[in-house]
Motif scaffolding. Sequence first.
Motif, PDB file in Angstrom:
ATOM      1  N   TRP A 125       0.817  -1.210   0.000  1.00 45.03           N
ATOM      2  CA  TRP A 125       0.000   0.000   0.000  1.00 45.03           C
ATOM      3  C   TRP A 125       0.854   1.266   0.000  1.00 45.03           C
ATOM      4  O   TRP A 125       0.531   2.242  -0.665  1.00 45.03           O
ATOM      5  CB  TRP A 125      -0.919  -0.010   1.208  1.00 45.03           C
ATOM      6  N   PHE A 126       1.917   1.262   0.794  1.00 44.01           N
ATOM      7  CA  PHE A 126       2.770   2.453   0.905  1.00 44.01           C
ATOM      8  C   PHE A 126       4.101   2.265   0.180  1.00 44.01           C
ATOM      9  O   PHE A 126       4.996   3.092   0.333  1.00 44.01           O
ATOM     10  CB  PHE A 126       3.038   2.774   2.382  1.00 44.01           C
ATOM     11  N   GLY A 127       4.221   1.177  -0.586  1.00 41.92           N
ATOM     12  CA  GLY A 127       5.486   0.857  -1.234  1.00 41.92           C
ATOM     13  C   GLY A 127       5.979   1.923  -2.187  1.00 41.92           C
ATOM     14  O   GLY A 127       7.150   2.316  -2.154  1.00 41.92           O
ATOM     15  N   ALA A 128       5.093   2.412  -3.053  1.00 43.85           N
ATOM     16  CA  ALA A 128       5.501   3.418  -4.046  1.00 43.85           C
ATOM     17  C   ALA A 128       5.979   4.698  -3.367  1.00 43.85           C
ATOM     18  O   ALA A 128       6.992   5.291  -3.771  1.00 43.85           O
ATOM     19  CB  ALA A 128       4.334   3.716  -4.990  1.00 43.85           C
ATOM     20  N   TRP A 129       5.251   5.139  -2.352  1.00 42.12           N
ATOM     21  CA  TRP A 129       5.631   6.365  -1.636  1.00 42.12           C
ATOM     22  C   TRP A 129       6.979   6.188  -0.938  1.00 42.12           C
ATOM     23  O   TRP A 129       7.832   7.081  -0.975  1.00 42.12           O
ATOM     24  CB  TRP A 129       4.554   6.720  -0.628  1.00 42.12           C
ATOM     25  N   LEU A 130       7.192   5.042  -0.315  1.00 46.01           N
ATOM     26  CA  LEU A 130       8.458   4.789   0.382  1.00 46.01           C
ATOM     27  C   LEU A 130       9.627   4.741  -0.601  1.00 46.01           C
ATOM     28  O   LEU A 130      10.708   5.260  -0.320  1.00 46.01           O
ATOM     29  CB  LEU A 130       8.363   3.473   1.162  1.00 46.01           C
ATOM     30  N   MET A 131       9.397   4.107  -1.764  1.00 42.87           N
ATOM     31  CA  MET A 131      10.455   4.036  -2.773  1.00 42.87           C
ATOM     32  C   MET A 131      10.787   5.407  -3.336  1.00 42.87           C
ATOM     33  O   MET A 131      11.938   5.713  -3.642  1.00 42.87           O
ATOM     34  CB  MET A 131      10.032   3.085  -3.894  1.00 42.87           C
ATOM     35  N   GLU A 132       9.770   6.260  -3.452  1.00 44.75           N
ATOM     36  CA  GLU A 132       9.986   7.612  -3.981  1.00 44.75           C
ATOM     37  C   GLU A 132      10.925   8.408  -3.090  1.00 44.75           C
ATOM     38  O   GLU A 132      11.746   9.195  -3.571  1.00 44.75           O
ATOM     39  CB  GLU A 132       8.634   8.331  -4.106  1.00 44.75           C
ATOM     40  N   TYR A 133      10.797   8.211  -1.769  1.00 42.43           N
ATOM     41  CA  TYR A 133      11.642   8.943  -0.819  1.00 42.43           C
ATOM     42  C   TYR A 133      12.807   8.097  -0.302  1.00 42.43           C
ATOM     43  O   TYR A 133      13.462   8.485   0.672  1.00 42.43           O
ATOM     44  CB  TYR A 133      10.791   9.440   0.351  1.00 42.43           C
ATOM     45  N   ASP A 134      13.034   6.939  -0.955  1.00 38.38           N
ATOM     46  CA  ASP A 134      14.158   6.061  -0.622  1.00 38.38           C
ATOM     47  C   ASP A 134      14.137   5.657   0.859  1.00 38.38           C
ATOM     48  O   ASP A 134      15.165   5.695   1.554  1.00 38.38           O
ATOM     49  CB  ASP A 134      15.492   6.733  -0.965  1.00 38.38           C
ATOM     50  N   ILE A 135      12.966   5.286   1.329  1.00 35.61           N
ATOM     51  CA  ILE A 135      12.807   4.811   2.702  1.00 35.61           C
ATOM     52  C   ILE A 135      12.585   3.295   2.671  1.00 35.61           C
ATOM     53  O   ILE A 135      11.677   2.812   2.002  1.00 35.61           O
ATOM     54  CB  ILE A 135      11.607   5.495   3.395  1.00 35.61           C
ATOM     55  N   ARG A 136      13.410   2.564   3.389  1.00 37.33           N
ATOM     56  CA  ARG A 136      13.304   1.114   3.409  1.00 37.33           C
ATOM     57  C   ARG A 136      12.748   0.644   4.749  1.00 37.33           C
ATOM     58  O   ARG A 136      13.282   0.982   5.810  1.00 37.33           O
ATOM     59  CB  ARG A 136      14.668   0.471   3.161  1.00 37.33           C
ATOM     60  N   ILE A 137      11.662  -0.107   4.675  1.00 32.80           N
ATOM     61  CA  ILE A 137      11.050  -0.678   5.876  1.00 32.80           C
ATOM     62  C   ILE A 137      11.300  -2.179   5.908  1.00 32.80           C
ATOM     63  O   ILE A 137      11.967  -2.686   6.823  1.00 32.80           O
ATOM     64  CB  ILE A 137       9.540  -0.385   5.933  1.00 32.80           C
ATOM     65  N   VAL A 138      10.746  -2.905   4.927  1.00 33.54           N
ATOM     66  CA  VAL A 138      10.959  -4.345   4.878  1.00 33.54           C
ATOM     67  C   VAL A 138      12.347  -4.639   4.316  1.00 33.54           C
ATOM     68  O   VAL A 138      12.923  -3.826   3.600  1.00 33.54           O
ATOM     69  CB  VAL A 138       9.870  -5.051   4.037  1.00 33.54           C
ATOM     70  N   PHE A 139      12.869  -5.806   4.687  1.00 32.22           N
ATOM     71  CA  PHE A 139      14.233  -6.215   4.336  1.00 32.22           C
ATOM     72  C   PHE A 139      15.250  -5.213   4.881  1.00 32.22           C
ATOM     73  O   PHE A 139      16.314  -5.007   4.297  1.00 32.22           O
ATOM     74  CB  PHE A 139      14.396  -6.380   2.830  1.00 32.22           C
ATOM     75  N   ALA A 140      14.892  -4.598   6.006  1.00 33.21           N
ATOM     76  CA  ALA A 140      15.779  -3.651   6.681  1.00 33.21           C
ATOM     77  C   ALA A 140      15.434  -3.677   8.176  1.00 33.21           C
ATOM     78  O   ALA A 140      14.455  -4.301   8.600  1.00 33.21           O
ATOM     79  CB  ALA A 140      15.616  -2.247   6.108  1.00 33.21           C
ATOM     80  N   VAL A 141      16.229  -2.987   8.953  1.00 32.27           N
ATOM     81  CA  VAL A 141      16.051  -2.995  10.413  1.00 32.27           C
ATOM     82  C   VAL A 141      14.676  -2.470  10.844  1.00 32.27           C
ATOM     83  O   VAL A 141      14.047  -3.041  11.749  1.00 32.27           O
ATOM     84  CB  VAL A 141      17.182  -2.189  11.089  1.00 32.27           C
ATOM     85  N   PRO A 142      14.128  -1.380  10.242  1.00 29.27           N
ATOM     86  CA  PRO A 142      12.794  -0.916  10.669  1.00 29.27           C
ATOM     87  C   PRO A 142      11.713  -1.987  10.561  1.00 29.27           C
ATOM     88  O   PRO A 142      10.821  -2.063  11.410  1.00 29.27           O
ATOM     89  CB  PRO A 142      12.512   0.255   9.718  1.00 29.27           C
ATOM     90  N   GLY A 143      11.776  -2.817   9.530  1.00 31.50           N
ATOM     91  CA  GLY A 143      10.793  -3.891   9.393  1.00 31.50           C
ATOM     92  C   GLY A 143      10.909  -4.901  10.509  1.00 31.50           C
ATOM     93  O   GLY A 143       9.891  -5.400  11.035  1.00 31.50           O
ATOM     94  N   ILE A 144      12.133  -5.234  10.914  1.00 30.54           N
ATOM     95  CA  ILE A 144      12.354  -6.168  12.028  1.00 30.54           C
ATOM     96  C   ILE A 144      11.791  -5.589  13.319  1.00 30.54           C
ATOM     97  O   ILE A 144      11.132  -6.280  14.097  1.00 30.54           O
ATOM     98  CB  ILE A 144      13.858  -6.469  12.171  1.00 30.54           C
TER      99      ILE A 144
END
Length: 284
Positions: A125-144
């Motif tokens: 749902w928020f993937g496109a917005w996160l990619m636009e601002y180069d924010i990584r949630i999944v496969f990164a520490v914030p997702g954990i």
Amino acid sequence: MVKKRVVHEPLWVKTLLFLISGAFLFVFIVLPLVTIFREAFKSGIAVYMETFSDPGVMSAIKLSLLTVLICVPINTFFGVFIAWLLTKYRFPGRKVLITIIDLPFSISPVIAGLLFIFLFGSFGWFGAWLMEYDIRIVFAVPGIVLATLFVSFPFVARELMPLMRELGKDDEEAALTLGASGFQIFWKVTLPNIKWGLLYGIILTNARALGEFGAVSVVSGFVRGVTTTMPLYIDILYGEYMFRAAFALASLMTFLALVTIIAKAVLEYYIAAQRKSMEVKIQS
């Protein structure tokens, strides 16, 4: 006056129950624990300590501790807040909120991880917005951290709610009539009364956050040395037939679990003593 008949179990029944329980505990608890430490130290102390010089192992330990240091305070704060809200006030939707608190208990951790993938993944749902601002949630520490927050959230709230319900509102209302502020009431009245239950909930939260595998495995991507917590790295080591290193890291987690169990037992004693004193206070 009718006398109650006291029924005593035969000695052979007690002996049989004791043997069955003892055998079960030995096979499923004691023997696995002994095996973990035996395999970990089989090659000697020097080889055991050498495992922890591996950068991947140290990275996994640091990430696990970082996750705990973030998740436990956050879940403690919101656990106390929600327990206070649900026990001290009545409002529409209260029962729904109580049900929502239990969701992490009722759904699989793997499903919880998938939920965060669907929310914050590349096609979420928020993937496109996160990619636009180069924010990584999944496969990164914030997702954990998010996955761990989800699965370990209910413990503080669930431990405090029955305790606050038993305590009632009398002490807080008395402090309020004496002119105490809301912060003073919580800090000097409520917190001393719930401190043992709060510590118990914190210990359970810490244990779940430290040992979580299912939800974290989904959102981590198993990026070695970056998003691998201790449980994930043990799985990697075992899959690569590095049994000595896997058991060494497992022994560290087991030791931390044993410390948690001892702390839990001590707190249970103090909680039982507190509840007994509360019952005496109510009766008097």
